[in-house]
Motif scaffolding. Sequence first.
Motif, PDB file in Angstrom:
ATOM      1  N   LEU A 103      29.159  57.293  50.965  1.00 12.75           N
ATOM      2  CA  LEU A 103      28.388  58.540  50.961  1.00 12.75           C
ATOM      3  C   LEU A 103      28.236  59.045  52.388  1.00 12.75           C
ATOM      4  CD1 LEU A 103      25.495  57.937  48.403  1.00 12.75           C
ATOM      5  CD2 LEU A 103      27.438  59.479  48.154  1.00 12.75           C
ATOM      6  N   ALA A 104      28.717  60.247  52.655  1.00 14.50           N
ATOM      7  CA  ALA A 104      28.511  60.863  53.965  1.00 14.50           C
ATOM      8  C   ALA A 104      27.123  61.481  53.988  1.00 14.50           C
ATOM      9  CB  ALA A 104      29.571  61.934  54.212  1.00 14.50           C
ATOM     10  N   PHE A 105      26.373  61.228  55.063  1.00 19.09           N
ATOM     11  CA  PHE A 105      25.012  61.762  55.139  1.00 19.09           C
ATOM     12  C   PHE A 105      24.812  62.502  56.459  1.00 19.09           C
ATOM     13  CE2 PHE A 105      24.626  57.750  57.421  1.00 19.09           C
ATOM     14  CZ  PHE A 105      23.830  58.096  58.499  1.00 19.09           C
ATOM     15  N   GLN A 106      23.833  63.402  56.439  1.00 12.03           N
ATOM     16  CA  GLN A 106      23.369  64.066  57.657  1.00 12.03           C
ATOM     17  C   GLN A 106      21.854  64.215  57.568  1.00 12.03           C
ATOM     18  OE1 GLN A 106      25.564  67.378  59.162  1.00 12.03           O
ATOM     19  NE2 GLN A 106      23.820  68.235  60.281  1.00 12.03           N
ATOM     20  N   ILE A 107      21.181  63.844  58.635  1.00 19.06           N
ATOM     21  CA  ILE A 107      19.719  63.943  58.692  1.00 19.06           C
ATOM     22  C   ILE A 107      19.362  64.788  59.908  1.00 19.06           C
ATOM     23  CG2 ILE A 107      17.539  62.685  58.796  1.00 19.06           C
ATOM     24  CD1 ILE A 107      18.994  60.236  57.732  1.00 19.06           C
ATOM     25  N   ASP A 108      18.639  65.873  59.680  1.00 20.06           N
ATOM     26  CA  ASP A 108      18.189  66.767  60.753  1.00 20.06           C
ATOM     27  C   ASP A 108      16.669  66.770  60.800  1.00 20.06           C
ATOM     28  OD1 ASP A 108      20.808  67.525  61.354  1.00 20.06           O
ATOM     29  OD2 ASP A 108      20.767  69.130  59.862  1.00 20.06           O
ATOM     30  N   ALA A 109      16.127  66.698  61.999  1.00 16.60           N
ATOM     31  CA  ALA A 109      14.676  66.757  62.187  1.00 16.60           C
ATOM     32  C   ALA A 109      14.370  67.790  63.262  1.00 16.60           C
ATOM     33  CB  ALA A 109      14.120  65.395  62.580  1.00 16.60           C
ATOM     34  N   ARG A 110      13.509  68.744  62.915  1.00 16.37           N
ATOM     35  CA  ARG A 110      13.100  69.792  63.851  1.00 16.37           C
ATOM     36  C   ARG A 110      11.584  69.808  63.940  1.00 16.37           C
ATOM     37  NH1 ARG A 110      17.483  73.346  64.500  1.00 16.37           N
ATOM     38  NH2 ARG A 110      19.126  73.046  62.938  1.00 16.37           N
ATOM     39  N   SER A 111      11.096  70.139  65.120  1.00 15.55           N
ATOM     40  CA  SER A 111       9.651  70.178  65.328  1.00 15.55           C
ATOM     41  C   SER A 111       9.298  71.393  66.166  1.00 15.55           C
ATOM     42  CB  SER A 111       9.182  68.900  66.034  1.00 15.55           C
ATOM     43  OG  SER A 111       7.809  68.963  66.337  1.00 15.55           O
ATOM     44  N   VAL A 112       8.271  72.127  65.748  1.00 16.85           N
ATOM     45  CA  VAL A 112       7.761  73.278  66.498  1.00 16.85           C
ATOM     46  C   VAL A 112       6.242  73.183  66.570  1.00 16.85           C
ATOM     47  CG1 VAL A 112       9.704  74.786  65.902  1.00 16.85           C
ATOM     48  CG2 VAL A 112       7.705  74.701  64.407  1.00 16.85           C
ATOM     49  N   ASN A 113       5.650  74.096  67.316  1.00 15.29           N
ATOM     50  CA  ASN A 113       4.204  74.060  67.536  1.00 15.29           C
ATOM     51  C   ASN A 113       3.422  74.270  66.253  1.00 15.29           C
ATOM     52  OD1 ASN A 113       5.133  73.947  70.122  1.00 15.29           O
ATOM     53  ND2 ASN A 113       4.133  75.798  70.841  1.00 15.29           N
ATOM     54  N   ASN A 114       2.308  73.592  66.154  1.00  7.27           N
ATOM     55  CA  ASN A 114       1.378  73.796  65.040  1.00  7.27           C
ATOM     56  C   ASN A 114       0.029  73.188  65.431  1.00  7.27           C
ATOM     57  OD1 ASN A 114       1.332  74.884  62.235  1.00  7.27           O
ATOM     58  ND2 ASN A 114       0.575  72.852  61.758  1.00  7.27           N
ATOM     59  N   ARG A 115      -1.049  73.746  64.923  1.00  7.18           N
ATOM     60  CA  ARG A 115      -2.384  73.265  65.298  1.00  7.18           C
ATOM     61  C   ARG A 115      -2.623  71.842  64.804  1.00  7.18           C
ATOM     62  NH1 ARG A 115      -5.987  76.786  67.251  1.00  7.18           N
ATOM     63  NH2 ARG A 115      -7.717  75.521  66.486  1.00  7.18           N
ATOM     64  N   ALA A 116      -2.013  71.485  63.667  1.00  4.22           N
ATOM     65  CA  ALA A 116      -2.162  70.138  63.114  1.00  4.22           C
ATOM     66  C   ALA A 116      -0.765  69.599  62.810  1.00  4.22           C
ATOM     67  CB  ALA A 116      -3.033  70.164  61.868  1.00  4.22           C
ATOM     68  N   LEU A 117      -0.708  68.487  62.086  1.00  3.66           N
ATOM     69  CA  LEU A 117       0.593  67.928  61.679  1.00  3.66           C
ATOM     70  C   LEU A 117       0.957  68.476  60.302  1.00  3.66           C
ATOM     71  CD1 LEU A 117       2.951  66.010  62.214  1.00  3.66           C
ATOM     72  CD2 LEU A 117       1.628  64.198  61.086  1.00  3.66           C
ATOM     73  N   ASP A 118       2.090  69.160  60.237  1.00  8.51           N
ATOM     74  CA  ASP A 118       2.587  69.740  58.991  1.00  8.51           C
ATOM     75  C   ASP A 118       3.986  69.177  58.744  1.00  8.51           C
ATOM     76  OD1 ASP A 118       2.995  71.339  56.748  1.00  8.51           O
ATOM     77  OD2 ASP A 118       3.794  72.991  57.943  1.00  8.51           O
ATOM     78  N   VAL A 119       4.154  68.412  57.658  1.00 12.51           N
ATOM     79  CA  VAL A 119       5.418  67.742  57.365  1.00 12.51           C
ATOM     80  C   VAL A 119       6.099  68.422  56.181  1.00 12.51           C
ATOM     81  CG1 VAL A 119       6.537  65.554  56.809  1.00 12.51           C
ATOM     82  CG2 VAL A 119       4.427  65.563  58.169  1.00 12.51           C
ATOM     83  N   ARG A 120       7.337  68.816  56.374  1.00 14.16           N
ATOM     84  CA  ARG A 120       8.124  69.449  55.311  1.00 14.16           C
ATOM     85  C   ARG A 120       9.428  68.679  55.139  1.00 14.16           C
ATOM     86  NH1 ARG A 120       7.248  75.938  56.607  1.00 14.16           N
ATOM     87  NH2 ARG A 120       4.958  75.832  56.846  1.00 14.16           N
ATOM     88  N   LEU A 121       9.694  68.248  53.891  1.00 14.87           N
ATOM     89  CA  LEU A 121      10.841  67.402  53.608  1.00 14.87           C
ATOM     90  C   LEU A 121      11.801  68.080  52.630  1.00 14.87           C
ATOM     91  CD1 LEU A 121       8.999  63.986  53.027  1.00 14.87           C
ATOM     92  CD2 LEU A 121       9.949  64.862  55.168  1.00 14.87           C
ATOM     93  N   ARG A 122      13.085  67.837  52.841  1.00 14.54           N
ATOM     94  CA  ARG A 122      14.122  68.196  51.868  1.00 14.54           C
ATOM     95  C   ARG A 122      15.014  66.974  51.725  1.00 14.54           C
ATOM     96  NH1 ARG A 122      17.122  73.663  53.255  1.00 14.54           N
ATOM     97  NH2 ARG A 122      18.075  73.108  51.242  1.00 14.54           N
ATOM     98  N   VAL A 123      14.991  66.372  50.527  1.00 15.28           N
ATOM     99  CA  VAL A 123      15.713  65.114  50.322  1.00 15.28           C
ATOM    100  C   VAL A 123      16.640  65.232  49.122  1.00 15.28           C
ATOM    101  CG1 VAL A 123      13.856  63.756  51.352  1.00 15.28           C
ATOM    102  CG2 VAL A 123      13.858  64.155  48.885  1.00 15.28           C
ATOM    103  N   PRO A 124      17.686  64.404  49.051  1.00 12.72           N
ATOM    104  CA  PRO A 124      18.637  64.478  47.928  1.00 12.72           C
ATOM    105  C   PRO A 124      18.120  63.735  46.704  1.00 12.72           C
ATOM    106  CG  PRO A 124      19.316  62.792  49.449  1.00 12.72           C
ATOM    107  CD  PRO A 124      18.106  63.451  50.071  1.00 12.72           C
ATOM    108  N   GLN A 125      18.818  63.928  45.611  1.00 11.61           N
ATOM    109  CA  GLN A 125      18.487  63.218  44.379  1.00 11.61           C
ATOM    110  C   GLN A 125      18.579  61.712  44.607  1.00 11.61           C
ATOM    111  OE1 GLN A 125      20.975  64.312  41.118  1.00 11.61           O
ATOM    112  NE2 GLN A 125      19.820  63.166  39.599  1.00 11.61           N
ATOM    113  N   GLY A 126      17.610  61.009  44.114  1.00 13.60           N
ATOM    114  CA  GLY A 126      17.555  59.569  44.281  1.00 13.60           C
ATOM    115  C   GLY A 126      16.687  59.129  45.439  1.00 13.60           C
ATOM    116  N   PHE A 127      16.175  60.094  46.205  1.00 11.03           N
ATOM    117  CA  PHE A 127      15.367  59.779  47.370  1.00 11.03           C
ATOM    118  C   PHE A 127      13.916  60.215  47.196  1.00 11.03           C
ATOM    119  CE2 PHE A 127      14.623  59.809  52.059  1.00 11.03           C
ATOM    120  CZ  PHE A 127      15.164  58.569  52.333  1.00 11.03           C
ATOM    121  N   GLU A 128      13.609  60.814  46.028  1.00 13.40           N
ATOM    122  CA  GLU A 128      12.286  61.413  45.829  1.00 13.40           C
ATOM    123  C   GLU A 128      11.148  60.402  45.967  1.00 13.40           C
ATOM    124  OE1 GLU A 128      14.819  61.624  43.805  1.00 13.40           O
ATOM    125  OE2 GLU A 128      15.270  63.733  43.309  1.00 13.40           O
ATOM    126  N   ARG A 129      11.372  59.177  45.473  1.00 11.71           N
ATOM    127  CA  ARG A 129      10.303  58.186  45.514  1.00 11.71           C
ATOM    128  C   ARG A 129       9.983  57.751  46.943  1.00 11.71           C
ATOM    129  NH1 ARG A 129      11.585  54.031  40.446  1.00 11.71           N
ATOM    130  NH2 ARG A 129      11.451  55.601  38.777  1.00 11.71           N
TER     131      ARG A 129
END
Length: 291
Positions: free
Chosen positions: A20-46
């Motif tokens: 399985l070829a994979f790519q993982i990208d992580a980006r971070s920008v300013n925010n007053r608190a910690l805000d985490v947003r995820l996009r994951v493939p099928q089988g990774f939801e848990r």
Amino acid sequence: MAAIQSMTGFASREGEIDGLAFQIDARSVNNRALDVRLRVPQGFERQEAELRKAVAATFRRGSVNLTVSVKRAEVETRFSVNHTQLMTYVDAIAALAESGSVAAPRADGLLALRGVIEAAEGDETVAVPDMMDEARQVLAALEADRLEEGARIRPVLEDQLRAMDRLREAIDAHPERALPAIRARIERQIAEMLSGARALSDERLHQEAALLATRADVREELDRLAAHIAAARALLAEGGAVGRKLDFLSQELNRETNTICAKAPHHAITALGLELKAVVEQLREQVQNLE
């Protein structure tokens, strides 16, 4: 001197796990608190909850976007024989052969029949443990990128604090802040009040003189500026997640600077105050990038 960290950064990682070829990208920008947003493939939801914990354990502030994508790598296609379908054909042909309708089948003819040979389907299930390890490495790389940006911001903040100190000292040392100059201004203003048509009582005159003396000096504001600048330097030395505290201090610095400009007894002091205000605003813009 402990490190400080920016809230801006980027990290990426790609590779292959079990075909399985994979790519993982992580980006971070300013925010007053910690805000985490995820996009994951099928089988990774848990693993989303575990991944969120990993982000929270690494960062205190910022909007962090983490995207995990996978696809099957180009590999040699594998084939298999559908024995059920093959036996169905064999039984049907054998019945026809007994009646003399067809000749006995050859093996290559049977294998060429529709549905007998099938391509093995690829398994798109994510290798969860290995992928979690890869995701953690990306988060570590993102942290390193944010630390590098923080290291670039630190000298800028230090230069701005030194500039504030120079301007504060220039205001403090200005001749119009000397005691004789202050006394002369108060005496001149009192004389103007006494020359008015309406007479002032001694008590009222003392009150006006006290008010003029209070307005004539910015000693308290300069002392508080010095204390705030020292506190900002201490926070930079302390390191860690100091962005909020530095932002608060920049607001206090701005408040004292505004008061100095309002009370300035001479246009030259006003000019120094406005220059100081510009540096304080530049500092505030920079610290809003810090975790």
